[in-house]
Enzyme design. Structure first.
Site, PDB file in Angstrom:
ATOM      1  N   ASP A 152      61.807   1.994  30.802  1.00  0.00           N
ATOM      2  CA  ASP A 152      60.079   1.838  30.255  1.00  0.00           C
ATOM      3  C   ASP A 152      60.953   1.277  28.404  1.00  0.00           C
ATOM      4  O   ASP A 152      60.921   2.655  27.894  1.00  0.00           O
ATOM      5  CB  ASP A 152      59.602   3.108  30.315  1.00  0.00           C
ATOM      6  CG  ASP A 152      58.474   3.010  29.804  1.00  0.00           C
ATOM      7  OD1 ASP A 152      57.325   2.845  30.699  1.00  0.00           O
ATOM      8  OD2 ASP A 152      58.206   3.316  28.736  1.00  0.00           O
ATOM      9  N   ASN A 160      51.200  -3.293  21.018  1.00  0.00           N
ATOM     10  CA  ASN A 160      49.700  -4.034  21.417  1.00  0.00           C
ATOM     11  C   ASN A 160      48.841  -3.481  20.690  1.00  0.00           C
ATOM     12  O   ASN A 160      48.235  -4.499  20.196  1.00  0.00           O
ATOM     13  CB  ASN A 160      49.529  -3.005  23.212  1.00  0.00           C
ATOM     14  CG  ASN A 160      50.264  -3.809  24.260  1.00  0.00           C
ATOM     15  OD1 ASN A 160      50.669  -4.981  23.986  1.00  0.00           O
ATOM     16  ND2 ASN A 160      49.772  -3.841  25.113  1.00  0.00           N
ATOM     17  N   HIS A 165      47.583  -7.714  22.127  1.00  0.00           N
ATOM     18  CA  HIS A 165      48.504  -8.197  24.067  1.00  0.00           C
ATOM     19  C   HIS A 165      49.277  -9.392  23.503  1.00  0.00           C
ATOM     20  O   HIS A 165      50.186  -8.686  24.697  1.00  0.00           O
ATOM     21  CB  HIS A 165      46.904  -8.459  24.983  1.00  0.00           C
ATOM     22  CG  HIS A 165      46.191  -6.774  24.741  1.00  0.00           C
ATOM     23  ND1 HIS A 165      46.577  -5.568  25.253  1.00  0.00           N
ATOM     24  CD2 HIS A 165      45.223  -6.292  23.977  1.00  0.00           C
ATOM     25  CE1 HIS A 165      45.778  -4.615  25.141  1.00  0.00           C
ATOM     26  NE2 HIS A 165      44.820  -5.129  24.205  1.00  0.00           N
ATOM     27  N   ASP A 169      53.347  -9.206  25.198  1.00  0.00           N
ATOM     28  CA  ASP A 169      53.198  -9.661  26.656  1.00  0.00           C
ATOM     29  C   ASP A 169      54.690 -10.327  26.261  1.00  0.00           C
ATOM     30  O   ASP A 169      55.572 -10.314  26.750  1.00  0.00           O
ATOM     31  CB  ASP A 169      52.150 -10.987  27.264  1.00  0.00           C
ATOM     32  CG  ASP A 169      50.852 -10.131  27.712  1.00  0.00           C
ATOM     33  OD1 ASP A 169      51.279  -9.536  28.092  1.00  0.00           O
ATOM     34  OD2 ASP A 169      50.161 -11.090  27.911  1.00  0.00           O
ATOM     35  N   GLU A 195      54.810  -1.386  31.996  1.00  0.00           N
ATOM     36  CA  GLU A 195      55.806  -2.076  31.020  1.00  0.00           C
ATOM     37  C   GLU A 195      58.095  -1.287  31.698  1.00  0.00           C
ATOM     38  O   GLU A 195      58.035  -0.916  30.822  1.00  0.00           O
ATOM     39  CB  GLU A 195      56.185  -1.189  29.336  1.00  0.00           C
ATOM     40  CG  GLU A 195      55.383   0.513  29.449  1.00  0.00           C
ATOM     41  CD  GLU A 195      54.198   0.412  29.266  1.00  0.00           C
ATOM     42  OE1 GLU A 195      53.955   1.670  28.615  1.00  0.00           O
ATOM     43  OE2 GLU A 195      53.081  -0.068  30.155  1.00  0.00           O
TER      44      GLU A 195
END
Length: 275
Positions: A152, A160, A165, A169, A195
């Site tokens: 994680d 973010n 965002h 990505d 994530e």
């Protein structure tokens, strides 16, 4: 998309098989022999291929359809007749073989797309489920080890919020690339959540998984993400569990997730092993 591809392949399969039969010339008897055997074989082939086409139309399971196409390919390759009598028919059979192989390859590509996460190119949940079933079955047969790791990304929300965002990505794509290129070809990587990534590590005992996770961390530190000319430090926390005999994916994921929770609460940027 899948249903459309199935109907299209079934239609092509039926038309190709019928065309092969229509274009096959009658067998000329040789030295007083009859062509009854060859004609009977062609009729049997047509009946079998027609039945296989109906089976394709009756299922939406990609693996089942690929199996049916493999069976059709085997039936087609068994259709061998006298070279002097049916040279033209043999050419049509060869064409049918190529058509069936092309349809099978096309369906394999559709299957891969259905099992791939579009953002990271790793497996999606469907792909993870199938890869785990395959590896678990192999491990049960041979008594081999299998570890499942969940990683994680630490502080992903902050990435973010601060960079946007799209940068988030790219961070997901970056870590997916680093993990994939660090692991062995036999290992599998899938996006398990927002994530989170799940790693399948076949032939790996729990004690052997710790160096694997450490190697990923070193590679990630050596290859930082660069956004707007600035290096973005990305770390992750991980939890690893070794599969017990006949243990399901849900069960081992629960244990790996509990180990991940321990790693997060111990300060992040570390890996915990489920004992």
């Amino acid at each position: 998309m899948l249903r459309y591809a199935i109907f299209r392949i079934a239609g092509r399969f039926r038309m190709n098989s019928q065309a092969t039969m229509r274009r096959s010339p009658p067998v000329a008897p040789k030295n007083g022999e009859t062509s009854a055997t060859e004609s009977s074989g062609l009729r049997i082939y047509q009946d079998r291929v027609t039945a296989l086409a109906e089976r394709i139309r009756g299922t939406s399971d990609v693996s089942t359809i690929i199996g049916i196409l493999n069976q059709a390919l085997a039936e087609t390759r068994r259709l061998r007749v006298r070279e002097d009598a049916l040279a033209a028919a043999q050419r049509k059979v060869a064409e049918a073989e190529r058509d069936i192989e092309a349809m099978r390859n096309e369906l394999e590509k559709v299957k891969a797309m259905l099992q791939q996460d579009p953002l990271t190119g790793t497996l999606n949940r469907r792909g993870i489920d199938e890869a785990f079933r395959r590896e678990a079955s192999r491990c049960d047969r041979h008594g081999a080890d299998l570890c499942v790791a969940i990683i994680d990304i630490d502080n992903f929300k902050a990435v973010n919020d601060s960079l946007g965002h799209q940068a988030g990505d790219r961070a997901l794509q970056h870590i997916a690339s680093v993990v994939t290129h660090t692991l062995r070809p036999a290992d599998r990587v899938g996006r398990f959540g927002g994530e989170e990534f799940l790693l399948l590590l076949p032939d790996t005992a729990l004690t052997q998984s710790a160096p694997v996770m450490a190697r990923i961390k070193r590679e990630l530190a050596a290859r930082p993400l660069v956004e707007a000319g600035e290096r973005v430090k990305i770390t992750f926390s991980g939890g690893v569990a070794q599969r017990s005999a006949r243990e399901s994916l849900d069960a081992i994921v629960a244990r790996a997730d509990a180990a991940l929770y321990q790693a997060k609460h111990a300060g992040k940027n570390r890996t915990a092993l489920a004992r």
